[in-house]
Design a protein around this motif. Sequence first.
Motif, PDB file in Angstrom:
ATOM      1  N   ASN A  51     -61.840  86.456  80.134  1.00  0.00           N
ATOM      2  CA  ASN A  51     -60.908  87.886  79.227  1.00  0.00           C
ATOM      3  C   ASN A  51     -62.015  88.439  78.535  1.00  0.00           C
ATOM      4  O   ASN A  51     -61.628  89.226  77.247  1.00  0.00           O
ATOM      5  CB  ASN A  51     -59.872  87.240  78.684  1.00  0.00           C
ATOM      6  CG  ASN A  51     -60.584  86.385  76.732  1.00  0.00           C
ATOM      7  OD1 ASN A  51     -61.406  86.174  77.605  1.00  0.00           O
ATOM      8  ND2 ASN A  51     -60.281  86.305  76.325  1.00  0.00           N
ATOM      9  N   LEU A  53     -64.846  88.513  77.033  1.00  0.00           N
ATOM     10  CA  LEU A  53     -65.023  87.463  76.203  1.00  0.00           C
ATOM     11  C   LEU A  53     -66.763  87.591  76.092  1.00  0.00           C
ATOM     12  O   LEU A  53     -67.855  88.196  75.566  1.00  0.00           O
ATOM     13  CB  LEU A  53     -64.484  86.753  75.329  1.00  0.00           C
ATOM     14  CG  LEU A  53     -63.725  85.931  74.716  1.00  0.00           C
ATOM     15  CD1 LEU A  53     -63.437  85.135  73.646  1.00  0.00           C
ATOM     16  CD2 LEU A  53     -63.491  87.512  73.678  1.00  0.00           C
ATOM     17  N   ARG A  79     -55.894  91.881  77.649  1.00  0.00           N
ATOM     18  CA  ARG A  79     -56.124  90.362  76.805  1.00  0.00           C
ATOM     19  C   ARG A  79     -54.335  90.136  76.347  1.00  0.00           C
ATOM     20  O   ARG A  79     -54.077  88.839  76.185  1.00  0.00           O
ATOM     21  CB  ARG A  79     -57.286  90.586  75.938  1.00  0.00           C
ATOM     22  CG  ARG A  79     -58.687  90.553  76.626  1.00  0.00           C
ATOM     23  CD  ARG A  79     -58.965  91.129  75.362  1.00  0.00           C
ATOM     24  NE  ARG A  79     -60.962  90.922  75.507  1.00  0.00           N
ATOM     25  CZ  ARG A  79     -61.458  91.145  74.625  1.00  0.00           C
ATOM     26  NH1 ARG A  79     -61.909  92.688  74.217  1.00  0.00           N
ATOM     27  NH2 ARG A  79     -63.041  91.207  75.165  1.00  0.00           N
ATOM     28  N   VAL A  82     -53.621  87.242  78.599  1.00  0.00           N
ATOM     29  CA  VAL A  82     -53.954  86.412  78.539  1.00  0.00           C
ATOM     30  C   VAL A  82     -54.524  85.479  77.579  1.00  0.00           C
ATOM     31  O   VAL A  82     -55.339  86.588  76.376  1.00  0.00           O
ATOM     32  CB  VAL A  82     -55.327  86.695  79.394  1.00  0.00           C
ATOM     33  CG1 VAL A  82     -56.514  85.070  79.531  1.00  0.00           C
ATOM     34  CG2 VAL A  82     -55.063  88.065  80.530  1.00  0.00           C
ATOM     35  N   MET A  84     -55.785  82.845  74.103  1.00  0.00           N
ATOM     36  CA  MET A  84     -56.220  81.805  74.716  1.00  0.00           C
ATOM     37  C   MET A  84     -56.750  80.708  73.518  1.00  0.00           C
ATOM     38  O   MET A  84     -56.506  81.723  72.228  1.00  0.00           O
ATOM     39  CB  MET A  84     -58.413  82.979  75.073  1.00  0.00           C
ATOM     40  CG  MET A  84     -59.704  82.437  74.543  1.00  0.00           C
ATOM     41  SD  MET A  84     -60.944  82.813  74.871  1.00  0.00           S
ATOM     42  CE  MET A  84     -61.813  81.390  75.599  1.00  0.00           C
ATOM     43  N   PHE A  86     -59.275  78.768  71.434  1.00  0.00           N
ATOM     44  CA  PHE A  86     -60.762  77.746  71.085  1.00  0.00           C
ATOM     45  C   PHE A  86     -61.219  76.475  70.149  1.00  0.00           C
ATOM     46  O   PHE A  86     -60.031  75.929  70.120  1.00  0.00           O
ATOM     47  CB  PHE A  86     -61.236  78.744  70.163  1.00  0.00           C
ATOM     48  CG  PHE A  86     -61.305  80.565  70.474  1.00  0.00           C
ATOM     49  CD1 PHE A  86     -61.922  80.984  70.979  1.00  0.00           C
ATOM     50  CD2 PHE A  86     -59.745  81.425  69.410  1.00  0.00           C
ATOM     51  CE1 PHE A  86     -62.272  82.020  71.115  1.00  0.00           C
ATOM     52  CE2 PHE A  86     -60.129  82.715  70.916  1.00  0.00           C
ATOM     53  CZ  PHE A  86     -61.288  83.127  70.997  1.00  0.00           C
ATOM     54  N   ASN A  90     -60.370  79.155  65.284  1.00  0.00           N
ATOM     55  CA  ASN A  90     -60.236  80.657  65.128  1.00  0.00           C
ATOM     56  C   ASN A  90     -58.698  81.350  64.109  1.00  0.00           C
ATOM     57  O   ASN A  90     -58.745  81.750  64.725  1.00  0.00           O
ATOM     58  CB  ASN A  90     -60.651  81.356  66.026  1.00  0.00           C
ATOM     59  CG  ASN A  90     -61.918  81.001  66.483  1.00  0.00           C
ATOM     60  OD1 ASN A  90     -63.177  79.994  65.638  1.00  0.00           O
ATOM     61  ND2 ASN A  90     -62.575  81.250  67.325  1.00  0.00           N
ATOM     62  N   LEU A  91     -58.292  80.542  63.539  1.00  0.00           N
ATOM     63  CA  LEU A  91     -57.089  80.910  62.428  1.00  0.00           C
ATOM     64  C   LEU A  91     -57.585  82.004  61.957  1.00  0.00           C
ATOM     65  O   LEU A  91     -58.710  81.446  60.772  1.00  0.00           O
ATOM     66  CB  LEU A  91     -55.766  79.553  62.261  1.00  0.00           C
ATOM     67  CG  LEU A  91     -55.710  78.589  62.727  1.00  0.00           C
ATOM     68  CD1 LEU A  91     -54.310  77.391  62.649  1.00  0.00           C
ATOM     69  CD2 LEU A  91     -54.858  79.147  64.178  1.00  0.00           C
ATOM     70  N   PHE A  92     -56.704  83.140  61.490  1.00  0.00           N
ATOM     71  CA  PHE A  92     -57.259  83.790  60.078  1.00  0.00           C
ATOM     72  C   PHE A  92     -56.983  82.934  58.906  1.00  0.00           C
ATOM     73  O   PHE A  92     -55.395  83.658  58.625  1.00  0.00           O
ATOM     74  CB  PHE A  92     -56.812  84.974  60.302  1.00  0.00           C
ATOM     75  CG  PHE A  92     -56.397  85.736  62.297  1.00  0.00           C
ATOM     76  CD1 PHE A  92     -57.944  85.982  62.565  1.00  0.00           C
ATOM     77  CD2 PHE A  92     -55.685  86.424  62.524  1.00  0.00           C
ATOM     78  CE1 PHE A  92     -58.001  86.381  63.785  1.00  0.00           C
ATOM     79  CE2 PHE A  92     -55.799  86.729  63.828  1.00  0.00           C
ATOM     80  CZ  PHE A  92     -56.932  85.833  64.480  1.00  0.00           C
ATOM     81  N   ARG A 152     -49.656  81.265  67.836  1.00  0.00           N
ATOM     82  CA  ARG A 152     -49.967  82.355  68.076  1.00  0.00           C
ATOM     83  C   ARG A 152     -50.764  83.223  69.309  1.00  0.00           C
ATOM     84  O   ARG A 152     -49.750  83.911  69.426  1.00  0.00           O
ATOM     85  CB  ARG A 152     -51.124  82.058  67.601  1.00  0.00           C
ATOM     86  CG  ARG A 152     -51.988  83.778  66.622  1.00  0.00           C
ATOM     87  CD  ARG A 152     -53.223  84.003  66.057  1.00  0.00           C
ATOM     88  NE  ARG A 152     -54.175  83.440  66.271  1.00  0.00           N
ATOM     89  CZ  ARG A 152     -55.527  83.260  66.380  1.00  0.00           C
ATOM     90  NH1 ARG A 152     -55.440  83.420  64.767  1.00  0.00           N
ATOM     91  NH2 ARG A 152     -57.005  82.539  66.405  1.00  0.00           N
TER      92      ARG A 152
ATOM     93  N   GLN B 385     -63.672  84.185  64.871  1.00  0.00           N
ATOM     94  CA  GLN B 385     -62.400  85.306  63.991  1.00  0.00           C
ATOM     95  C   GLN B 385     -62.631  86.445  64.981  1.00  0.00           C
ATOM     96  O   GLN B 385     -61.238  87.090  65.553  1.00  0.00           O
ATOM     97  CB  GLN B 385     -62.766  85.742  62.630  1.00  0.00           C
ATOM     98  CG  GLN B 385     -62.907  84.238  61.603  1.00  0.00           C
ATOM     99  CD  GLN B 385     -61.444  83.927  61.943  1.00  0.00           C
ATOM    100  OE1 GLN B 385     -60.601  84.713  61.071  1.00  0.00           O
ATOM    101  NE2 GLN B 385     -61.407  82.559  61.998  1.00  0.00           N
ATOM    102  N   GLU B 387     -63.623  86.918  67.858  1.00  0.00           N
ATOM    103  CA  GLU B 387     -63.138  86.834  69.114  1.00  0.00           C
ATOM    104  C   GLU B 387     -61.992  86.536  68.971  1.00  0.00           C
ATOM    105  O   GLU B 387     -61.050  86.607  70.267  1.00  0.00           O
ATOM    106  CB  GLU B 387     -64.126  85.299  69.691  1.00  0.00           C
ATOM    107  CG  GLU B 387     -65.425  86.076  70.001  1.00  0.00           C
ATOM    108  CD  GLU B 387     -65.761  84.708  70.492  1.00  0.00           C
ATOM    109  OE1 GLU B 387     -66.031  84.037  69.941  1.00  0.00           O
ATOM    110  OE2 GLU B 387     -67.099  84.954  71.196  1.00  0.00           O
ATOM    111  N   ALA B 388     -61.062  85.703  68.670  1.00  0.00           N
ATOM    112  CA  ALA B 388     -59.863  85.410  68.133  1.00  0.00           C
ATOM    113  C   ALA B 388     -58.623  87.031  68.096  1.00  0.00           C
ATOM    114  O   ALA B 388     -57.981  86.705  69.308  1.00  0.00           O
ATOM    115  CB  ALA B 388     -59.344  84.526  67.073  1.00  0.00           C
ATOM    116  N   ALA B 389     -59.373  87.497  67.692  1.00  0.00           N
ATOM    117  CA  ALA B 389     -58.665  89.118  66.707  1.00  0.00           C
ATOM    118  C   ALA B 389     -58.350  89.956  68.720  1.00  0.00           C
ATOM    119  O   ALA B 389     -57.602  89.652  68.869  1.00  0.00           O
ATOM    120  CB  ALA B 389     -59.008  89.903  66.446  1.00  0.00           C
ATOM    121  N   SER B 391     -59.689  88.438  71.741  1.00  0.00           N
ATOM    122  CA  SER B 391     -58.186  87.996  72.688  1.00  0.00           C
ATOM    123  C   SER B 391     -57.401  87.966  72.627  1.00  0.00           C
ATOM    124  O   SER B 391     -56.131  87.785  73.842  1.00  0.00           O
ATOM    125  CB  SER B 391     -58.829  86.320  72.536  1.00  0.00           C
ATOM    126  OG  SER B 391     -58.439  85.697  71.783  1.00  0.00           O
TER     127      SER B 391
END
Lengths: 245, 482
Positions: A51, A53, A79, A82, A84, A86, A90-92, A152, B385, B387-389, B391
Motif C-alpha cells: 500500500n 508505505l 488505500r 486496502v 492495514m 499494524f 496505531n490507534l489514535f 477500524r 500514527q 502511517e495508520a492514518a 493507510s
Amino acid sequence: MTAIIEAHDVHKSFGKNEVLKGLNLAVNEGEVVVMIGPSGSGKSTFLRSLNKLEEINSGQIIIDGHNISEPKINIDKVREKVGMVFQHFNLFPHLTVMENMVLAPVQLGKMTKSEAIDKAKILLKRVGLLEKADVKPDTLSGGQKQRVAIARALAMNPEIMLFDEPTSALDPEMVGDVLDVMKELAKEGMTMIVVTHEMGFAKQVADRVVFFADGHIKEEGKPVEIFENPQDERTREFLNKVLNA
Amino acid sequence: MRKWLMSLIALASLAIGVLISSPAVHAATPNYTITTDTTFPPFEFQTDKGDYRGIDMDMLKEISKRENFTYKLKPMSFNAGVQAVQAGQVDGIVAGMSITDERKKMFDFGTPYYKSGIVMATTDKSKIKGLSDLKGKTVAAKTGSAGADYAREISKKYGFKITYFNDSNTMYNDVAIGNTVAAFEDQPVMAYAIKQGTKLKIVTDPAKGNWYGFGVKKGANTELLKKFNTGYAAIVKDGTYDKIVNRYLGKGSYNYKKNAADKVEKQTTIWSLFNENKSALFTGLVKTLELTLVGIVLAGIWGILLGILGVMPSKFARGLSTTIIYIFRGLPMLVLAFFIYIGIPNLTGQKIPAFTAGVITLILNEGAYIGAFVSGGFKSVDSGQLEAARSLGLPYGKAMRKVVMPQGIRLMIPSFINQFIITLKDTSILSAIGIIELTQTGTLIIARNLQGFRVWLMIAALYLIVITLLTWLSNWVEKRIK
C-alpha cells in the motif's frame, strides 16, 4: 480466479542494504496468504510496499488493476480499498474508539456520520467490543486494541486486508481473541495477506504459505506442503527452529 | 647565573615590600570610586582611544590633583549611576547632574558648578517652531533628566505626549527619523551635539535654568565633598575652570550662584510609595499585559506556522523554517527591538510606533522559539500514527490535521505555558525602546524619587503576582484539555 494483487520483480533497498531482491507474487481474490520467514527477510517491507508505505526502487505492484508503482497514481484512492493492521495497533490515542472508527469514512466522504456510526457499531459488536465504543484506546488491553484496529480498517469496506505481525506485541493470552477475529474474516472470503509467526494460524487458515529469506521468496505452497514436506533447505531450518522451540 | 638569581630575589623582595607598604600609601592618598554617565557630551564622553573626556572629566582630574586624592572612574547609564550612589557601590557622581529639590533629599551636592537650561530641538525641516506647535504630538526626553521633568511639567499645558529614552543618542535618532517631533535636552549638551554633527536645531530659549552639581549619598563621604568644594574653588579662582569649559563649548559664560537651602527629607513607607504611584504602576502593568497577550497570540500563530513549515514534505519549506528560526532565535531581543524600531525607519524613512515595533519584536523572537518546539512536538508523534492514518486513505494534509497535530499540540502545552511566562518577562526588554510598561514605569518612578530598593521590590512583586496568576490559569486550562 483473477489476481487482485500482482507484484513483478520488486526491488527495494534501504541505503546500500537491499532488502527485496526481485520478488514476484500474485494473490487471488478471496485468498489468504500467510508470509513467514526469519526477521530481516523482507516480509514486512514487502507487505508495506503493497500500500506504498514503502516506495519500491524498481518493479511493479498492481492492486486491483491500479499500478501503484507509477508516480502519478492517486494512492489515497487505492488505500481506501486496502486495510492495514499494524504490530503496534496505531490507534489514535486522542480519539475515542468510536471516533477512531468513523474518522476516515466521514473525512473521506464515504458515509455520513450516522451511517458511519451504525457501521462502526456492527463491526465493534463483531469483534466483541461494542461496550468500549466511548473509551479512549489507552484504557484497553493489547488484544482489545488490536481488535479495534481491525474493526477500524474494516470500517472503510476494504477489498484487501494486510496484517503486519498483528499478534507479536500481545501477551500470549490475548493472541487467541485476535486470531479468532482474523479466522472469521478469512471464512467470509476477505483477501488477506498476513505476516506472522503464528504457525498454527498459518496451518489452519492459510490457502497458501509463502516462505521469505534474504529478500527472496524461497518457497510457496499449500500449508500441508510447506509444513509437512518443505523442499528448500532454508525452509526446513526455519521450521525446525520455530516448531521445535 | 648567581648574579641573575640575586637580582631576581632583589626584585621579588622589592615587590613584596611594595605590597606590604601599599595600605599605607592608600591611607595617605584616599582612593574613591566615582561614576559618570556613559555618554553625556560635552560633560563626559569616551574618546576613540577609550578614555573619558569632557568638562566633568577634566574638572574632576584637575581637582583630584590639587586635593591629592585618586579615583577610579565607573561610567554607567545615568539611572544606574544614581542608583549605584544610593546603594553605596560608588562614592560620588559627576554626570552633568541637575540639582533638584527632590534629589537633595537623597544626595548632598557640592558647590554648583555649571548653570544649564532646557531647550527644545527639532529636525532642520520640522514645522515645529515652538512649544505651541506641539499639540497632539509626541516629544522625546531622557529618562530621569531635568529635561524630562520640564517636559512633563508643561505637557498638559501644550497638549503633547512624551516618550522616554535611556541615552541621548537613541533619543536624537528617534527625533531624526521622525518617531518623535522634538527632544528636550540640556542646552550645553544639545549645543555640543549639534556642533558635533547631530542634524537637529535648537528652537527655544533655555528654560528652567538649573545648576549642575557633584553628588554624594546624603550624609556619606563628607570628606570627598569637602575636597571637591575646596578644589573647585581653587580652579575657579585661577581660571582653570573657564579654560576647561572653553575647551568644549568655545566660550566661557560662568556665573556662580548659591543654591537655595536644602529642604527636609520627607519620610516615606513602602505602602505610601505604592499609593502615590498606584495609577502609574497600574497603567504600566496593563501595558505589560497588553504586550504579553497580543505578543503571545500573534507569536503563537506565527510559531505554529513555522512549526508546520518545519515538518512539511517539501525540502524548501523545511529549510525556510529552519533558517527563520535560526536567525530570530540567535538575535538578542534587545538588538532585534532596536533594529525594528530604529534601524528599519532609518533605512526606509517610514516610522514605526513603539508598541507596534515591540509587538513585532515579540512575534519574531518568541515565534522562533515556539516554531522550534512546535515542529519538535509534531516530530515526536510516533510515525506509526501518520502511517495508520495514511493507510486508511487519508491524504497527507488531513492525516496531519486530524491525527498528528492534535497529538503534537498536547505534547506542546507545557512548552506553550512556559513561553507565555517567558514572554511576559521579556516585555521588560521593550522598555528600552520607550514603551512605558511595568519595568519602564519603575525606572521613571525611581528617576524622580530615587527610592531604588523599594520601587524595584514593588515591581518584582507585581511581576511575581501576575506570573503566579498566569501559571494557575495555564494549569487549569491544561487540565481541562487533558
